[in-house]
Scaffold this active site. Structure first.
Site, PDB file in Angstrom:
ATOM      1  N   VAL A 125       1.058  -1.380   0.004  1.00 28.27           N
ATOM      2  CA  VAL A 125       0.095   0.116   0.033  1.00 28.27           C
ATOM      3  C   VAL A 125       0.740   1.068   0.080  1.00 28.27           C
ATOM      4  CG1 VAL A 125      -1.852   1.093   1.399  1.00 28.27           C
ATOM      5  CG2 VAL A 125      -1.941  -1.295   1.211  1.00 28.27           C
ATOM      6  N   PRO A 126       1.208   1.706  -1.193  1.00 27.54           N
ATOM      7  CA  PRO A 126       2.214   2.689  -1.159  1.00 27.54           C
ATOM      8  C   PRO A 126       2.004   4.070  -1.029  1.00 27.54           C
ATOM      9  CG  PRO A 126       1.093   2.295  -3.667  1.00 27.54           C
ATOM     10  CD  PRO A 126       0.637   1.370  -2.460  1.00 27.54           C
ATOM     11  N   CYS A 127       2.053   4.073   0.475  1.00 29.97           N
ATOM     12  CA  CYS A 127       1.978   5.545   1.228  1.00 29.97           C
ATOM     13  C   CYS A 127       3.092   6.402   0.804  1.00 29.97           C
ATOM     14  CB  CYS A 127       1.738   5.417   2.417  1.00 29.97           C
ATOM     15  SG  CYS A 127       2.996   4.575   3.423  1.00 29.97           S
ATOM     16  N   HIS A 128       4.201   5.953   0.351  1.00 31.99           N
ATOM     17  CA  HIS A 128       5.364   6.460  -0.132  1.00 31.99           C
ATOM     18  C   HIS A 128       5.431   7.458  -1.277  1.00 31.99           C
ATOM     19  CE1 HIS A 128       6.062   2.946  -2.213  1.00 31.99           C
ATOM     20  NE2 HIS A 128       6.568   3.530  -3.307  1.00 31.99           N
ATOM     21  N   ARG A 129       4.261   7.168  -2.154  1.00 31.60           N
ATOM     22  CA  ARG A 129       3.877   7.918  -3.159  1.00 31.60           C
ATOM     23  C   ARG A 129       3.188   9.306  -2.941  1.00 31.60           C
ATOM     24  NH1 ARG A 129       2.048   2.637  -6.633  1.00 31.60           N
ATOM     25  NH2 ARG A 129       4.215   1.563  -6.936  1.00 31.60           N
TER      26      ARG A 129
END
Length: 183
Positions: A146-150
């Site tokens: 779940v790419p919260c880094h994006r």
């Protein structure tokens, strides 16, 4: 405070793999169809760093190390440049309706094209809920998948990241270098 675990709860499996920004650990359970489902993951070699972020309704009684978890193939493919390999990995997270929806929306932010917190809030259908959108990123238990880094600050700055801004910077640079060029 340490929560007592239900001894009747199932045990899960976990593994740690080396990645360029550091060790990455993933905790998986098995869903009703027999698929591995990520409960928690992040840049740590310590299972204890991930245990508290697993929602209490999903928290197992214990975990067994399984170095050859199938989900590691998606992590290795991601590191090797297939930045979409993580998109197909099932994830289980629990919370209130907004957070659960926001985590699903995070999975639609394309690699190589990060959102701002404001744009992410709009994607979630709540443009005024910028703080709530940032909270969804902060409470995400399944980093990478779940790419919260994006999601970046409105000024283009990195903002925060549970696993540190150097890891976030590596992820964004890696995705920018390997993402498909937008049409």
């Amino acid at each position: 405070m340490i929560a007592l675990l239900d001894p009747s709860a199932p045990r899960v499996r976990y593994a740690t793999v080396a990645t360029p920004p550091g060790p990455f650990t993933v905790v998986v359970d098995t869903d009703a169809e027999g698929r591995d489902v990520v409960l928690a993951s992040g840049w740590t070699a310590e299972l204890g760093d991930l245990w508290p972020v697993i929602h209490r309704t999903l928290r197992p009684s214990g975990a067994d190390e399984e170095p050859d978890l199938p989900v590691l193939s998606a992590v290795e493919a991601f590191v090797d440049g297939d930045v979409t390999a993580i998109d197909r990995v099932p994830v289980a997270q629990r919370s209130g309706p907004f957070l659960e929806e926001a985590w699903q929306v995070l999975r639609t932010v394309p690699a190589g094209r990060p959102d701002t917190y404001a744009a992410f809030a709009s994607r979630c259908g709540r443009p005024a809920a910028v703080r709530a959108a940032a909270n969804a990123c902060a409470r995400n238990a399944a980093a990478l998948f779940v790419p919260c880094h994006r999601v970046l600050g409105s000024d283009g700055g990195l903002g925060g990241f549970r696993w540190g801004t150097p890891v976030k910077r590596w992820l964004l640079d890696h995705e920018a270098a390997h993402a498909a060029v937008p049409a």
